[in-house]
Design a protein around this motif. Structure first.
Motif, PDB file in Angstrom:
ATOM      1  N   ASP B  46       0.848  -1.190   0.000  1.00 17.90           N
ATOM      2  CA  ASP B  46       0.000   0.000   0.000  1.00 17.90           C
ATOM      3  C   ASP B  46       0.876   1.230   0.000  1.00 17.90           C
ATOM      4  N   GLY B  47       0.560   2.189  -0.845  1.00 14.87           N
ATOM      5  CA  GLY B  47       1.362   3.391  -0.886  1.00 14.87           C
ATOM      6  C   GLY B  47       1.060   4.179  -2.141  1.00 14.87           C
ATOM      7  N   ILE B  48       2.056   4.924  -2.590  1.00 14.91           N
ATOM      8  CA  ILE B  48       1.900   5.749  -3.777  1.00 14.91           C
ATOM      9  C   ILE B  48       3.104   5.517  -4.680  1.00 14.91           C
ATOM     10  N   ILE B 110       0.292   7.379  -8.882  1.00 11.62           N
ATOM     11  CA  ILE B 110      -0.836   6.441  -8.862  1.00 11.62           C
ATOM     12  C   ILE B 110      -0.818   5.735  -7.506  1.00 11.62           C
ATOM     13  N   PHE B 111      -1.989   5.542  -6.909  1.00 13.11           N
ATOM     14  CA  PHE B 111      -2.068   4.841  -5.630  1.00 13.11           C
ATOM     15  C   PHE B 111      -1.812   3.348  -5.825  1.00 13.11           C
ATOM     16  N   ILE B 112      -1.265   2.729  -4.782  1.00  8.72           N
ATOM     17  CA  ILE B 112      -1.083   1.270  -4.766  1.00  8.72           C
ATOM     18  C   ILE B 112      -1.911   0.722  -3.603  1.00  8.72           C
ATOM     19  N   GLU B 113      -2.756  -0.267  -3.893  1.00  8.59           N
ATOM     20  CA  GLU B 113      -3.481  -0.963  -2.823  1.00  8.59           C
ATOM     21  C   GLU B 113      -3.381  -2.461  -3.054  1.00  8.59           C
ATOM     22  N   GLN B 118      -3.719   1.358  -8.666  1.00 10.13           N
ATOM     23  CA  GLN B 118      -5.148   1.683  -8.717  1.00 10.13           C
ATOM     24  C   GLN B 118      -5.425   2.685  -9.833  1.00 10.13           C
ATOM     25  N   LEU B 119      -5.624   2.169 -11.037  1.00 13.89           N
ATOM     26  CA  LEU B 119      -5.993   3.026 -12.161  1.00 13.89           C
ATOM     27  C   LEU B 119      -7.511   2.974 -12.343  1.00 13.89           C
TER      28      LEU B 119
END
Lengths: 143, 143, 143
Positions: B46-48, B110-113, B118-119
């Motif tokens: 999780d992060g950016i 872009i966010f990461i989950e 997360q596009l």
């Protein structure tokens, strides 16, 4: 160890302020060395330097700093894209500056490695003035 | 626990480099799958994901990847906004590319989950070449 | 201490979703108070609020919120820069919206200090609709 972390914490969360004086109505002013000094003061080894312009008639952009004609061309072409006098509704005579600000953007970021800003070979950081001359501010935060 | 944190630390602070080859002077090249692979290598849950283009005649943008005509239309309209030949002061014949670079921007995130980018449904990540064809680089850092 | 860190962790990594309803095809909608409420819910004292639009015919920008004419002028001038009807290749009648999205950008960030968003005196946060009216989403993450 606890004290080391808490110093690091402090450095991350601190917002620094750069003062910029612009000298024309429209200008791309190279602020690379100012930003470098500020990042060096913060003393962060690795991370991201975030720059934020708290104005609505200015912006920030990264582009070539070797030939000053590049900055001049960007300013001139923006004047074609959003001419100063065009019967805008906003009555303060600076609607074009607001439009240019949204096109260029008011925030950017640069990576930090081994304590130094990671710019590409030809890159410099420019404060984009569209309604000067004025005293302006750039906020810097590292994360 | 200490060792787990320090691995995480490492992953955060590491800058990865993507190599991109462009094939025309102006082109929006879809690099979504390259970026996805790189984020998966980094292994952050999780992060950016921050992307940074260290060039001054290129940029990065997020737009529709389903219909390639969208990328073509963006490139063509940018050519109307900042035409290649226009008597610019910069003498290298690529002033238009510098202007387009500042309009599109040289960095995005872009966010990461759960370990994945997360596009939005229709979104892809595009390297924007304005003075190719060339070998180019994109820097990636997660935070 | 461990439990405090892990709550902080949670708050950092959580992505919140704002729902936005737009009412025209093209519109800059002021979402400042919505974003403020959301940041206040997250409860982060110091950090960065990152906003991300997962659409390809919309964007996000920071500009003057005092005089609504500024937003109107930005929308009108973007229509000059990328007119709606221009024989684009993309067949869905919204190529202009995709182009405007890449010009304005789909992500921005604002610093948080002492639990509140640090906007400049005249700044507001605008959702930029270019192919509405629609129900839209903005993702928010703090770091």
């Amino acid at each position: 160890m606890a004290s080391h972390s808490s110093n690091l914490w402090q450095r991350w969360f601190d917002v620094k302020e750069l003062k910029i004086n612009t000298s024309s109505r429209e200008e791309l002013k190279d602020i690379t060395s100012k930003v470098k000094r500020s990042v060096s003061d913060i003393g962060l080894e690795d991370g991201i330097c975030v720059l934020y312009v708290p104005h609505t008639t200015a912006g920030i952009t990264i582009n070539e700093s070797a030939d000053p004609d590049v900055a001049t061309d960007i300013v001139s072409q923006l004047e074609e894209i959003a001419p100063r006098d065009k019967g805008y509704r906003h009555r303060e005579g600076n609607a074009d500056a607001h439009i240019k600000s949204s096109l260029i953007g008011n925030t950017t970021r640069i990576f930090i490695e081994n304590g130094s800003l990671q710019l590409g070979t030809w890159q410099g950081i420019f404060f984009a003035e569209f309604d000067g001359p004025r005293s302006r501010t750039v906020w810097i935060k590292t994360s």
